[in-house]
Write an enzyme that holds these catalytic residues in place. Sequence first.
Site, PDB file in Angstrom:
ATOM      1  N   ASP A  24       0.819  -1.222   0.000  1.00  0.00           N
ATOM      2  CA  ASP A  24       0.000   0.000   0.000  1.00  0.00           C
ATOM      3  C   ASP A  24       0.849   1.267   0.000  1.00  0.00           C
ATOM      4  O   ASP A  24       0.668   2.160   0.834  1.00  0.00           O
ATOM      5  CB  ASP A  24      -0.936   0.018   1.217  1.00  0.00           C
ATOM      6  CG  ASP A  24      -1.779  -1.242   1.328  1.00  0.00           C
ATOM      7  OD1 ASP A  24      -2.098  -1.831   0.290  1.00  0.00           O
ATOM      8  OD2 ASP A  24      -2.116  -1.631   2.463  1.00  0.00           O
ATOM      9  N   GLU A  75     -11.461   0.778  -3.688  1.00  0.00           N
ATOM     10  CA  GLU A  75     -10.765   1.174  -2.460  1.00  0.00           C
ATOM     11  C   GLU A  75      -9.485   1.914  -2.818  1.00  0.00           C
ATOM     12  O   GLU A  75      -9.157   2.107  -3.981  1.00  0.00           O
ATOM     13  CB  GLU A  75     -10.451  -0.057  -1.597  1.00  0.00           C
ATOM     14  CG  GLU A  75      -9.605  -1.096  -2.305  1.00  0.00           C
ATOM     15  CD  GLU A  75      -9.500  -2.415  -1.560  1.00  0.00           C
ATOM     16  OE1 GLU A  75     -10.208  -2.601  -0.556  1.00  0.00           O
ATOM     17  OE2 GLU A  75      -8.711  -3.272  -1.994  1.00  0.00           O
TER      18      GLU A  75
END
Length: 496
Positions: free
Chosen positions: A14, A175
């Site tokens: 991420d 997302e």
Amino acid sequence: MNVQNPIIRGTYPDPSICRRGRDYFLVNSSFDYFPGLPLFHSKNLVEWQQIGNCLTRDEQLDLKDVKSSLGIFAPTIRYINERFYIIFTNTNSGQNLLIQTADPFGDWSNPLPLEWGGIDPSLFADTDGKIYVQGTAERWGEEKGIYQAEIDLATGKLLSPRTLISKGTGHKSPEGPHLYRKDDWYYLMMAEGGTEFGHMETIFRSRCVNGPFESFEGNPFLTNRSTGSKLQCVGHADLVDSPTGDWFAVCLATRIKGSHNYYHFLGRETNIAPIEWTEEGWPIVRGLELLPDFPLFEGYTRAPESQTTYDFSTMTTFSDEWLHISNPLASNYQFCEAGLQLRGGCSLSEIGQPTFVGLRQDEFTYSFTAEIESMKDTTAEIGVSVYMSHAYHVDFFIQGEAIWVRKKIGSLESLEQVGTINQSLTCLKVSCDGQRYQFVHVSDEKESVLAEIETIFLSTEISGTFNGVIIGLYTWNKTVESTNYINKVQVKKICE
């Protein structure tokens, strides 16, 4: 010179990136590990140095009783009005939080709770001074998609209603959103398809900050799904521009093993790709596995083989790359002339605060050797664990005068005595060739392989976790407290 991805190896997922002048800063998720939010710095986008962790104090990060792969999710880092801000989710508390600093090489503030639900929060500063937060739907009661509101960074309060601005392209799990402004367009980027092999990155744009957002006809503009690439699960990206106006995407990807049944166990790693913009104003990715020549990358080479020795007798604290499971009990780790003194906590199979400190495995060909001085306490274990989660780990340890291997693979567990020791100083080595782990006793420079296991049993596809393998030192006392020492640790690896 061409640059090979990943640029930050091991379980650093991420990635989010920002720039101040010619300095780039990048942060990653850390899940159930402490300290949290590893922070990196670079001048050329391919050579990265970890300059610290942003969550280093118990009052900043409470991971007690956290389950594997929960905890700190998907941070975003932004440089706004001469300050650095990181926004992130702590699933353990169910909150989205904000930390800040004027000096990214120093300490970060305590987290400010935000009036914002869902996960994967992001920040965008518009040219009129307004700040917006983006994120996913709340788990219950909201339609899936990306939501946005204006926010006050000083208080964490919303200044406008929480509004659904995009449902994505229709694939699952929209997302990891980020919003950018370029050439009078607002670009909304998000991950879709889930973080597994269907992972992808899609992009949309609008003339208005709140939309409506039109989808790029070339979506997904970044993905390796349905390809034979050795980099898979590509997505969860962030964009950054250079001082010369060039653009780049950092993203996560996994290096897979297996010719038929793909699997990975090193975790989701940080990668980079240059971006080109079409005449119509849409981003196109230039290369991912082997990056094209680029002025910023010139002069970069990665050492094909490296070795690091940690002599604990000369250390007073753990360097930034070392990790604990949950918040460590400081009294269980003491540096002294004899080395690192460990006192036992709970079992690695329990949810709690075990005595464990480890390093991310960041190459397929990798070895971790620990020089251990055991007190011969028959109630205590001390050794090395190849750790993926509470339910998936292999422990190679000394107990009394015996050497043992425990294989914990979900509900299946085996415990086998594989050797004996006849001296207090013992050397245990874990070696990986990408296909299997071998557990080796080193004595008088002679190596004896005592056990092995295939790497697939500690893969994400088997364990169902978000992390990669951490190899580390641990001790566990079944009945009474005892003390053992780790004198040295040596790590060797070959870059592939």
